[in-house]
Each structure stands twice: as C-alpha cells, then as structure tokens.
Motif scaffolding. Structure first.
Motif, PDB file in Angstrom:
ATOM      1  N   UNK A   1       0.835  -1.207   0.000  1.00 44.45           N
ATOM      2  CA  UNK A   1       0.000   0.000   0.000  1.00 44.45           C
ATOM      3  C   UNK A   1       0.869   1.255   0.000  1.00 44.45           C
ATOM      4  N   UNK A   2       1.930   1.237   0.790  1.00 45.45           N
ATOM      5  CA  UNK A   2       2.831   2.388   0.828  1.00 45.45           C
ATOM      6  C   UNK A   2       3.530   2.580  -0.510  1.00 45.45           C
ATOM      7  N   UNK A   3       4.114   1.506  -1.064  1.00 47.08           N
ATOM      8  CA  UNK A   3       4.869   1.610  -2.307  1.00 47.08           C
ATOM      9  C   UNK A   3       3.976   2.055  -3.460  1.00 47.08           C
ATOM     10  N   UNK A   4       2.765   1.537  -3.538  1.00 49.32           N
ATOM     11  CA  UNK A   4       1.859   1.908  -4.616  1.00 49.32           C
ATOM     12  C   UNK A   4       1.541   3.397  -4.582  1.00 49.32           C
ATOM     13  N   UNK A   5       1.417   3.959  -3.383  1.00 53.07           N
ATOM     14  CA  UNK A   5       1.105   5.384  -3.247  1.00 53.07           C
ATOM     15  C   UNK A   5       2.335   6.256  -3.460  1.00 53.07           C
ATOM     16  N   UNK A   6       3.511   5.793  -3.042  1.00 52.78           N
ATOM     17  CA  UNK A   6       4.709   6.634  -3.048  1.00 52.78           C
ATOM     18  C   UNK A   6       5.355   6.744  -4.415  1.00 52.78           C
ATOM     19  N   UNK A   7       5.041   5.843  -5.334  1.00 56.60           N
ATOM     20  CA  UNK A   7       5.717   5.860  -6.625  1.00 56.60           C
ATOM     21  C   UNK A   7       5.458   7.143  -7.405  1.00 56.60           C
TER      22      UNK A   7
END
Length: 405
Positions: A166-172
C-alpha cells in the motif's frame, strides 16, 4: 497526550529471510521478478548501468512484455542519469520509470544531496516484499573488489506485505506514500515472525524510525547490537544507548573501518571516548566498505532497512525499515554479525584512544549542532522535491522529464 507508537501495526504470521550482500539478495529479487504475474513495484536509491543494473533491466523488460505492470522509482541524486538505449528498452516494453527530484549537475557536480529518496523496496504481486539497504549495482558483489559493500536486506511474505505494498503503490508518484495500515490483510500467514513496517519522511513520519530504535534500546535488558554504516545519531539516542550500558546491558557497536566516505568514520570516531567510558564495545569492520543498517536487541527484536544512524538518514532522507520480533531471525542475524566481528573487525581499545585536543564544545551542544546541520542546510534554498516521469531522449535522462499522464 499519549505519544503514538513509532512503527505501524505489528502483523503476526510472517515469513522473514535475511539476505546478506548482493549474492543472496539479487538471486532472490530477480527470481521474484521473473515469477511476477501482475505487478512489480520497485524503489531504489541507486540503479547503475553495470552488470547488475542491466540484469535488472532485462528482468523488468521481460516481466512487462508478458503483461506485468512494472513501476520503478529511482533517486535523482543516487541515479543521476541513464543512456538512451537503456531508457528506450524500458519504455518500449511498457516499464514506467520515475525519478525522484532530478536536477541538472552544476559544473559537473550533483548538488541536491539533501532530501534524497534513500529507500530500497521491491514488492511483487502484493505477495512478496524486499526491504533493506542494498542498491542495484555491482559494488554489492564480492567480485567487485576491495571497495565492494557489506550489506543486508530481508525477503518477506505474509500480512505485513499488504502494508508495504500500500505504501509503495502510493509513493511511486510523489515519493511520499501515506503510511496507513492497509485494510487488505488477506494474505495468509506464512511464518512465525511479527513484523512492522516504518518509514521516515519529511511530512508526518519525521522521527518514526529513530523512535522505534530508541524504544527498543530503552526496553533492552540483556544485549544491544548496532551494525550501521554511518553512525552519528543525536544526543538523545546516544544518551539512551549509554544509559543502557550503565544498567548492565551488553552494548556492541559495529561501524566502518574502511569507509567509502572518510568523513563518516571521523564523525563516528569523535563519539568513541564518550561511548567506551560507559562500557560500550566498539568494533571497526576492515575487510571492505560496511554499508549495513541492521540491529538487534535481546532475543527477539531486530531491524533491517535503509536508514543509517546519521543526520542525513534521521533528519532528511526518505527511508524505510522493517522491525521484526522473531527469535529465529534474531539468532540468524546475531550469528552473522558475530562471524563478521570475529573474522574481519578490529576492536577499539579504550587505552589507545587519542587524547582530545583543541577547542571543545560541551557534548550536548556539539551533538545537537551536528545533528541538525543538514536540516538547516536543506532550507538554503528550500524546495519541494518532485517526481518526474522519464522517457527516452537524446542526452541525459534527467534532462528529459515528461508530464504525468
């Protein structure tokens, strides 16, 4: 008001495997990408066009060509540019490549050393995640030579992967993913480890990783082992560490002895006298450059990640660590660090420390000044880091951003 916990939600039922150096990490990371069926999310500080970077490119291209959604974010300081053929092959396959805070060099020098995206994350199909300190470069392999790096990462499967995904998907898209516990924790239990994922950013999570370390240090009863490439934390961190040693905790510090940045070793050595006075054992790793960012406390707490214990990582960089409660993982990390210490480290003899000289500031003043200096410097000039989508073009990739679709 009660201070919130430094880490995210602790997720039980995870499988965690410690990976040491590029030989172990690249094998597992590349295999996971080769097996991807839906999605590959990758963030890295450094991606070089050497044998490791080119192999990563091949794996990403193959995944994209079989229909996998491949998203990559690299840092504009750590990965300052790519050749046009490298970018063209990624673009033709459908790989989306973004760069965090790219800048043109000034007189051939990269100037934007502050506020870097220093994380190293890989999430495949929202089922397997990798977190650690290993970049995609041949200098993480033994055959690179004396300047190759000693470093660590972890491979994770289980419920915590939903939080990392969830974090990686948003931070990209902007480098700042919200660290909110994922509501999707449907991943089945894969092991016995309880794991929490934490980040450091310049918004709502400025001290999360440091606070997690300090909470564990204050709770320690038997042993603390810190193995960190760049050790120069703030006064409060050092105070907690020294208090732990004074109450009988066995505290061991493993730092660089063959540094890639000599100033980092000089900074760490300026603290030795204060630390050894309280019984803290210090060892300098001398075989090659030490690049690890790991620690363990007592029998069942450990951390692995991208965060150093220095002003850049604790004050400015975007970082990510996992915190692990698992006796088996703790023991594995302990045994590996003990082998490293016994075979390749030089103990610091308190009797051989050089006498201090010159003008000396009181220790609290010195620590706070040096701890906060990068944050002050980062304001001159202040800027908001941005993420740009890259496309092939003649010249340096960092000169060729295109608007987000």
């Amino acid at each position: 008001m009660r201070t919130p916990p430094a880490t995210g939600i602790w997720r039980a039922g995870n499988r965690v495997a410690l990976l040491e150096n590029g030989e172990e990490y690249f094998e597992r990371a590349f295999a996971a990408i080769a097996e991807a069926r839906q999605e590959v999310l990758l963030e890295t500080f450094i991606l070089f066009e050497d044998k490791v970077g080119l192999e990563l490119q091949r794996r990403l291209v193959r995944a994209a060509r079989r229909g996998v959604n491949v998203q990559v974010l690299v840092d504009g300081y750590g990965s300052p540019g790519f050749s046009e053929p490298f970018l063209t092959e990624l673009d033709n396959a459908g790989v989306t490549l973004r760069v965090f805070d790219p800048h043109r060099p000034l007189l051939g020098m990269r100037m934007h050393i502050f506020r870097r995206m220093h994380r190293k994350l890989l999430v495949v199909d929202a089922q397997t995640a990798f977190v650690g300190g290993i970049n995609y470069g041949a200098d993480h392999l033994h055959d690179f030579g004396p300047t190759s790096k000693q470093d660590y990462a972890v491979e994770l499967q289980g419920p915590v992967v939903a939080d990392i995904h969830a974090f990686a998907a948003a931070s990209l898209r902007n480098g700042y993913g919200p660290l909110r516990p994922s509501p999707d924790v449907a991943a089945s239990a894969r092991g016995q480890a309880t794991v929490s994922f934490a980040v450091r950013d310049n918004d709502r999570h400025t001290t999360d990783i440091e606070r997690a370390y300090r909470e564990a240090i204050r709770a320690a009863r038997q042993e603390i082992v810190l193995a960190n490439a760049y050790f120069f934390p703030g006064y409060g961190f050092l105070r907690d560490l020294r208090h732990a040693a004074r109450r009988g905790v066995r505290v061991t510090l493993l730092v660089q002895g063959q540094p890639d940045m000599p100033i980092a070793m000089s900074a760490a050595r300026s603290l030795y006298r204060h630390l050894v006075a309280d019984g803290i054992r210090i060892f300098e790793y001398g075989q090659r450059a030490f690049h690890g960012k790991v620690a363990l406390v007592d029998q069942d707490w450990a951390t692995v990640g991208s965060s150093n214990l220095d002003p850049l990582s604790l004050s400015l960089n975007l970082e990510a660590n996992v915190f692990i409660r698992d006796a088996a993982f703790n023991q594995d990390l302990r045994q590996r660090l003990e082998r490293l210490r016994e075979r390749h480290c030089r103990p610091i003899d308190p009797e051989c420390l050089p006498a201090p000289g010159g003008l000396r500031l009181p220790a609290p003043v010195l620590y706070h000044m040096l701890r906060r200096f990068p944050a002050w410097a980062g304001l001159l000039p202040a800027h908001t880091p941005k993420v740009v989508l890259m496309a092939p073009a003649n010249g340096d990739a960092a000169d060729s951003p295109v608007a987000e679709p």
